[in-house]
Design a protein around this motif. Structure first.
Motif, short mmCIF file in Angstrom:
data_model
loop_
_atom_site.label_atom_id
_atom_site.label_comp_id
_atom_site.label_asym_id
_atom_site.label_seq_id
_atom_site.Cartn_x
_atom_site.Cartn_y
_atom_site.Cartn_z
N ILE A 1 0.95 -1.29 0.00
CA ILE A 1 0.02 -0.12 0.07
C ILE A 1 1.00 1.35 -0.06
O ILE A 1 0.55 2.32 -0.64
N VAL A 2 2.04 1.15 0.58
CA VAL A 2 2.93 2.38 0.85
C VAL A 2 3.75 2.26 -0.48
O VAL A 2 4.22 3.25 -1.12
N ARG A 3 4.40 1.15 -0.87
CA ARG A 3 5.08 0.91 -2.02
C ARG A 3 4.81 1.34 -3.13
O ARG A 3 5.62 2.21 -4.06
N ALA A 4 3.76 1.15 -3.80
CA ALA A 4 3.16 1.45 -4.89
C ALA A 4 2.99 3.10 -5.19
O ALA A 4 3.92 3.56 -6.18
N PRO A 5 2.52 3.85 -4.27
CA PRO A 5 2.65 5.20 -4.47
C PRO A 5 4.03 5.77 -4.32
O PRO A 5 4.34 6.86 -4.93
N TYR A 6 4.57 5.17 -3.50
CA TYR A 6 6.13 5.52 -3.19
C TYR A 6 6.94 5.35 -4.44
O TYR A 6 7.81 6.56 -4.77
N GLU A 7 6.79 4.25 -5.20
CA GLU A 7 7.55 4.11 -6.44
C GLU A 7 7.14 5.07 -7.68
O GLU A 7 7.91 5.52 -8.20
N PHE A 8 5.84 5.09 -7.52
CA PHE A 8 5.27 6.16 -8.58
C PHE A 8 5.88 7.58 -8.21
O PHE A 8 6.34 8.11 -9.27
N TYR A 9 6.08 8.09 -7.13
CA TYR A 9 6.60 9.27 -6.89
C TYR A 9 7.96 9.36 -7.12
O TYR A 9 8.49 10.37 -7.82
N GLY A 10 8.62 8.37 -6.77
CA GLY A 10 10.19 8.43 -7.11
C GLY A 10 10.47 8.17 -8.57
O GLY A 10 11.27 9.00 -9.15
N ARG A 11 9.48 7.80 -9.71
CA ARG A 11 9.86 7.63 -10.84
C ARG A 11 9.44 8.73 -11.33
O ARG A 11 10.09 9.40 -12.23
N TYR B 1 18.66 13.08 -9.70
CA TYR B 1 17.67 12.58 -8.85
C TYR B 1 16.78 11.41 -9.70
O TYR B 1 16.25 10.45 -8.98
N ARG B 2 16.95 11.27 -11.01
CA ARG B 2 16.71 10.06 -11.81
C ARG B 2 17.27 8.92 -11.50
O ARG B 2 16.87 7.80 -11.21
N TYR B 3 18.43 9.09 -11.28
CA TYR B 3 19.79 8.25 -10.90
C TYR B 3 19.49 7.82 -9.46
O TYR B 3 19.12 6.57 -9.27
N LEU B 4 19.06 8.63 -8.60
CA LEU B 4 18.70 8.36 -6.95
C LEU B 4 17.34 7.28 -7.14
O LEU B 4 17.54 6.44 -6.35
N ASN B 5 16.45 7.64 -7.89
CA ASN B 5 15.32 6.75 -8.04
C ASN B 5 15.92 5.60 -8.45
O ASN B 5 15.57 4.37 -7.54
N GLU B 6 16.70 5.20 -9.44
CA GLU B 6 16.96 4.15 -10.15
C GLU B 6 17.64 3.14 -8.72
O GLU B 6 17.63 1.94 -8.76
N SER B 7 18.81 3.88 -8.22
CA SER B 7 19.51 3.48 -7.23
C SER B 7 18.83 2.75 -6.00
O SER B 7 19.30 1.91 -5.39
N ILE B 8 17.82 3.72 -5.76
CA ILE B 8 17.00 3.11 -4.60
C ILE B 8 16.25 1.84 -5.26
O ILE B 8 16.15 0.74 -4.28
#
Ligand SMILES: C[S@@+](CC[C@H](N)C(=O)[O-])C[C@H]1O[C@@H](n2cnc3c(N)ncnc32)[C@H](O)[C@@H]1O
Length: 273
Positions: free
Chosen positions: A145-155, A173-180
């Motif tokens: 429930i947290v992961r899905a919106p969090y991943e959308f936010y990151g991407r 920060y695109r790299y930041l998301n990929e590295s996470i």
């Protein structure tokens, strides 16, 4: 990349995390348990925000990083703070003696190191027996429930917001998301700490596991595995940076950290591992 984002790095963090980064830093500082007389290594210290929080308790902090831009920004910001020393260092080859720190910590840096297991081994090497290693890093929220919106936010949102604050930062920060996304989840990182010879390894989830706080202790009695001489800091010669100072191994009154210092509170998914 970090050189480019350094001037507005902390502002971008505040905005992107909606201020949560400040709470995460408080939790990390508590997990390190700094005290007057301690000498602490803050690795991948960036602009020194986490190092400054540790000095508020009277500890001396070596803020080590390999980004000139981050170090320069940190030196400028914390020029009045005599307890912080900014040092150029590569996390995988630390220019410090064995057992020369009471504790070592790294916040949001381990994920960026090209050989993170080696960096953990290096932190273990430079920390005295009984001392602790504390790692704050982005992690994997256990709840979908947290992961899905969090991943959308990151991407989709994170690079845009960062780009609006600093045009050069969008790519970083695109790299930041990929590295996470590519970073191991809580249990695996805990296993890395155990593999490195740390004991009483535990972790605690912060903000639903968006960040996890890991810690482990250097065994009180055991000799260091593969004790080696500190590496000379291999900074590119062209940058003509001041040499890394000789570690202050002989500083007096570096109190031994208490063996029973409070552990991070175990989370529902974490715990003494
Ligand atoms: C996201 S920043 C974190 C900075 C700071 N710890 C904080 O909490 O704000 C990551 C830092 O890791 C540093 N870094 C990455 N790889 C490194 C390495 N091998 N050795 C030293 N620093 C490294 C970068 O230069 C950057 O300053």
């Amino acid at each position: 990349m970090f050189d480019e984002v350094s001037p507005r790095y902390d502002l971008i963090n505040d905005v992107l995390t909606v201020g949560n980064d400040r709470l995460w830093r408080i939790a990390t500082t508590r997990a390190v348990a700094p005290r007057e007389g301690m000498r602490i290594l803050d690795l991948a210290a960036g602009t020194g925000t986490s190092a400054a929080a540790l000095t508020a308790y009277g500890a001396r902090v070596v803020a080590a990083d390999f980004s000139e831009g981050m170090l320069a920004e940190g030196r400028k910001r914390h020029a009045q703070n005599e307890l912080i020393e900014f040092v150029w260092a590569d996390a995988t080859e630390l220019p410090f003696e064995d057992d020369s720190f009471d504790a070592a910590t790294i916040s949001y840096g381990l994920r960026n190191v090209n050989d993170p297991k080696r960096a953990i081994a290096e932190m273990r090497r430079v920390v005295k027996p009984g001392g602790r290693v504390v790692i704050a890093e982005f992690s994997r929220p256990p709840s979908p429930i947290v992961r899905a919106p969090y991943e959308f936010y990151g991407r989709h949102l994170l690079p845009r917001i960062a780009g609006a604050i600093n045009r050069d930062a969008a790519e970083a920060y695109r790299y930041l998301n990929e590295s996470i996304q590519a970073w191991p989840a809580q249990e695996e990182l805990a296993a890395w700490l155990r593999e490195a010879g740390l004991e009483r390894v535990a972790y605690r989830n912060l903000t639903f596991g968006i960040v996890a706080l890991h810690r482990g202790f250097v065994p009180a009695e055991a000799p260091k595995p593969a004790a080696k001489k500190p590496a000379a800091a291999k900074k590119p010669a062209a940058a003509a940076k001041p040499a890394v100072k000789k570690p202050a191994a002989a500083k007096p009154a570096a109190k031994k950290p208490a063996a029973k210092a409070p552990a991070p509170k175990n989370s529902s998914s974490g715990g003494e591992k």
